[in-house]
Design a protein around this motif. Structure first.
Motif, PDB file in Angstrom:
ATOM      1  N   LEU A 169       6.409  -9.527   3.373  1.00 48.34           N
ATOM      2  CA  LEU A 169       7.049  -9.466   2.066  1.00 48.34           C
ATOM      3  C   LEU A 169       7.016  -8.034   1.561  1.00 48.34           C
ATOM      4  O   LEU A 169       6.015  -7.332   1.726  1.00 48.34           O
ATOM      5  N   VAL A 170       8.114  -7.591   0.951  1.00 49.89           N
ATOM      6  CA  VAL A 170       8.140  -6.366   0.159  1.00 49.89           C
ATOM      7  C   VAL A 170       8.658  -6.806  -1.202  1.00 49.89           C
ATOM      8  O   VAL A 170       9.801  -7.242  -1.319  1.00 49.89           O
ATOM      9  N   ASP A 171       7.798  -6.754  -2.214  1.00 48.25           N
ATOM     10  CA  ASP A 171       8.262  -7.214  -3.519  1.00 48.25           C
ATOM     11  C   ASP A 171       8.398  -6.074  -4.512  1.00 48.25           C
ATOM     12  O   ASP A 171       7.724  -5.051  -4.414  1.00 48.25           O
ATOM     13  N   VAL A 172       9.347  -6.251  -5.413  1.00 45.25           N
ATOM     14  CA  VAL A 172       9.665  -5.281  -6.450  1.00 45.25           C
ATOM     15  C   VAL A 172       9.268  -5.948  -7.768  1.00 45.25           C
ATOM     16  O   VAL A 172       9.829  -6.976  -8.132  1.00 45.25           O
ATOM     17  N   LYS A 173       8.298  -5.348  -8.451  1.00 44.05           N
ATOM     18  CA  LYS A 173       7.722  -5.986  -9.638  1.00 44.05           C
ATOM     19  C   LYS A 173       7.524  -4.956 -10.736  1.00 44.05           C
ATOM     20  O   LYS A 173       7.793  -3.770 -10.538  1.00 44.05           O
ATOM     21  N   ASN A 174       7.053  -5.425 -11.874  1.00 45.43           N
ATOM     22  CA  ASN A 174       6.813  -4.542 -13.027  1.00 45.43           C
ATOM     23  C   ASN A 174       8.026  -3.643 -13.284  1.00 45.43           C
ATOM     24  O   ASN A 174       7.892  -2.438 -13.497  1.00 45.43           O
ATOM     25  N   ILE A 175       9.182  -4.266 -13.253  1.00 40.56           N
ATOM     26  CA  ILE A 175      10.442  -3.531 -13.415  1.00 40.56           C
ATOM     27  C   ILE A 175      10.625  -3.131 -14.877  1.00 40.56           C
ATOM     28  O   ILE A 175      10.483  -3.949 -15.772  1.00 40.56           O
ATOM     29  N   LYS A 223       9.019   0.091   8.127  1.00 40.64           N
ATOM     30  CA  LYS A 223      10.476   0.025   8.284  1.00 40.64           C
ATOM     31  C   LYS A 223      11.101  -0.845   7.198  1.00 40.64           C
ATOM     32  O   LYS A 223      12.135  -0.494   6.625  1.00 40.64           O
ATOM     33  N   ALA A 224      10.476  -1.994   6.924  1.00 38.98           N
ATOM     34  CA  ALA A 224      11.018  -2.902   5.907  1.00 38.98           C
ATOM     35  C   ALA A 224      10.975  -2.249   4.535  1.00 38.98           C
ATOM     36  O   ALA A 224      11.942  -2.338   3.767  1.00 38.98           O
ATOM     37  N   THR A 225       9.888  -1.573   4.233  1.00 40.14           N
ATOM     38  CA  THR A 225       9.767  -0.896   2.940  1.00 40.14           C
ATOM     39  C   THR A 225      10.846   0.169   2.803  1.00 40.14           C
ATOM     40  O   THR A 225      11.480   0.287   1.755  1.00 40.14           O
ATOM     41  N   LEU A 256      13.812   0.249   4.164  1.00 42.60           N
ATOM     42  CA  LEU A 256      15.106  -0.409   3.928  1.00 42.60           C
ATOM     43  C   LEU A 256      15.199  -0.952   2.505  1.00 42.60           C
ATOM     44  O   LEU A 256      16.241  -0.814   1.853  1.00 42.60           O
ATOM     45  N   VAL A 257      14.131  -1.569   2.019  1.00 44.20           N
ATOM     46  CA  VAL A 257      14.146  -2.114   0.656  1.00 44.20           C
ATOM     47  C   VAL A 257      14.277  -0.981  -0.360  1.00 44.20           C
ATOM     48  O   VAL A 257      15.058  -1.082  -1.311  1.00 44.20           O
ATOM     49  N   VAL A 258      13.546   0.103  -0.162  1.00 45.17           N
ATOM     50  CA  VAL A 258      13.642   1.249  -1.082  1.00 45.17           C
ATOM     51  C   VAL A 258      15.076   1.762  -1.122  1.00 45.17           C
ATOM     52  O   VAL A 258      15.654   1.935  -2.200  1.00 45.17           O
ATOM     53  N   ASP A 259      15.671   1.996   0.041  1.00 44.45           N
ATOM     54  CA  ASP A 259      17.058   2.485   0.078  1.00 44.45           C
ATOM     55  C   ASP A 259      18.000   1.507  -0.623  1.00 44.45           C
ATOM     56  O   ASP A 259      18.885   1.922  -1.379  1.00 44.45           O
ATOM     57  N   HIS A 260      17.802   0.227  -0.385  1.00 37.98           N
ATOM     58  CA  HIS A 260      18.655  -0.806  -0.974  1.00 37.98           C
ATOM     59  C   HIS A 260      18.544  -0.840  -2.496  1.00 37.98           C
ATOM     60  O   HIS A 260      19.558  -0.801  -3.199  1.00 37.98           O
ATOM     61  N   ILE A 261      17.320  -0.901  -3.007  1.00 39.97           N
ATOM     62  CA  ILE A 261      17.159  -1.054  -4.461  1.00 39.97           C
ATOM     63  C   ILE A 261      17.509   0.217  -5.221  1.00 39.97           C
ATOM     64  O   ILE A 261      18.006   0.152  -6.345  1.00 39.97           O
ATOM     65  N   VAL A 297       1.594   2.791   4.913  1.00 38.14           N
ATOM     66  CA  VAL A 297       2.983   2.409   4.630  1.00 38.14           C
ATOM     67  C   VAL A 297       3.534   3.241   3.476  1.00 38.14           C
ATOM     68  O   VAL A 297       4.648   3.759   3.533  1.00 38.14           O
ATOM     69  N   ILE A 298       2.740   3.385   2.431  1.00 35.89           N
ATOM     70  CA  ILE A 298       3.145   4.130   1.240  1.00 35.89           C
ATOM     71  C   ILE A 298       3.463   5.588   1.592  1.00 35.89           C
ATOM     72  O   ILE A 298       4.522   6.115   1.238  1.00 35.89           O
ATOM     73  N   LEU A 299       2.560   6.231   2.313  1.00 28.10           N
ATOM     74  CA  LEU A 299       2.741   7.643   2.653  1.00 28.10           C
ATOM     75  C   LEU A 299       3.896   7.854   3.625  1.00 28.10           C
ATOM     76  O   LEU A 299       4.646   8.827   3.505  1.00 28.10           O
ATOM     77  N   LYS A 300       4.081   6.928   4.588  1.00 31.04           N
ATOM     78  CA  LYS A 300       5.192   7.040   5.540  1.00 31.04           C
ATOM     79  C   LYS A 300       6.542   6.957   4.847  1.00 31.04           C
ATOM     80  O   LYS A 300       7.549   7.402   5.385  1.00 31.04           O
ATOM     81  N   ASN A 301       6.558   6.368   3.648  1.00 31.31           N
ATOM     82  CA  ASN A 301       7.813   6.196   2.929  1.00 31.31           C
ATOM     83  C   ASN A 301       8.018   7.243   1.833  1.00 31.31           C
ATOM     84  O   ASN A 301       8.830   7.043   0.927  1.00 31.31           O
TER      85      ASN A 301
END
Length: 176
Positions: A80-86, A111-113, A115-120, A143-147
């Motif tokens: 899961l990659v969730d987008v919260k506290n928007i 990789k999933a993160t 793609l989600v970052v680019d998408h949102i 994961v955070i640093l790689k992105n």
């Protein structure tokens, strides 16, 4: 839909409660400290089904966006990659992610993160994204640093785990 390797990423659908429950349940022990809300709302399959109805409303209201990572071969949820506290006023949001233990260390979360970052960022025009992680959570920090997120600071005594421990959280940000 976003895809990479033999995985696809989609928003959680209302009829996917059982698959969502199975993913959470099989990773419950490792998720309980830092996905406390999700874990507490999915104690039984019935709870998970009800939670998915609640999530559906939150998706419609654009207050929560849970992107499920699915193995295209088995159709099983693996993360899961969730987008919260928007905060639409800025606009900014916080990301969280986890991967099933079977798939750890394979770069899938990274990789999933990405793609989600680019998408949102493209779809919702976010100008700032945040991630938080306890310093003991080496996988999340990788994961955070790689992105492309950078450490903005450590907030002391910022989060209570399910076991009641108060821990510091490192906050990472990325500006677009």
């Amino acid at each position: 839909m976003m895809t990479f390797d033999h995985f696809r990423i989609n928003l959680l659908q209302p009829n996917e409660g059982e698959a969502f429950f199975n993913l959470i349940d099989s990773n419950r022990v490792r998720l309980e400290d830092f996905f406390a809300g999700t874990v507490s709302k999915t104690l039984t399959l019935e709870d998970a089904m009800n939670y998915c109805v609640e999530i559906e409303q939150r998706i419609k209201g654009k207050s929560y966006l849970p992107y499920m990572i699915t193995n295209s071969t088995t159709n099983a949820f693996v993360g899961l990659v969730d987008v919260k506290n928007i905060d639409w006023n800025v606009p900014k949001a916080e990301l969280g992610s986890f991967i099933d233990t079977t798939y750890e260390g394979q770069g899938i979360s990274s990789k999933a993160t990405r793609l989600v970052v680019d998408h949102i960022v493209g779809k919702y025009q976010f100008i700032k994204l945040l991630c938080s992680a306890n310093s003991r959570n080496r996988g999340s920090m990788a994961v955070i640093l790689k992105n492309g997120f950078e450490l903005e600071g450590t907030i002391r005594n910022d989060y209570r785990t399910t076991k009641g421990e108060i821990v510091d959280l490192n906050y990472y940000g990325r500006v677009f």
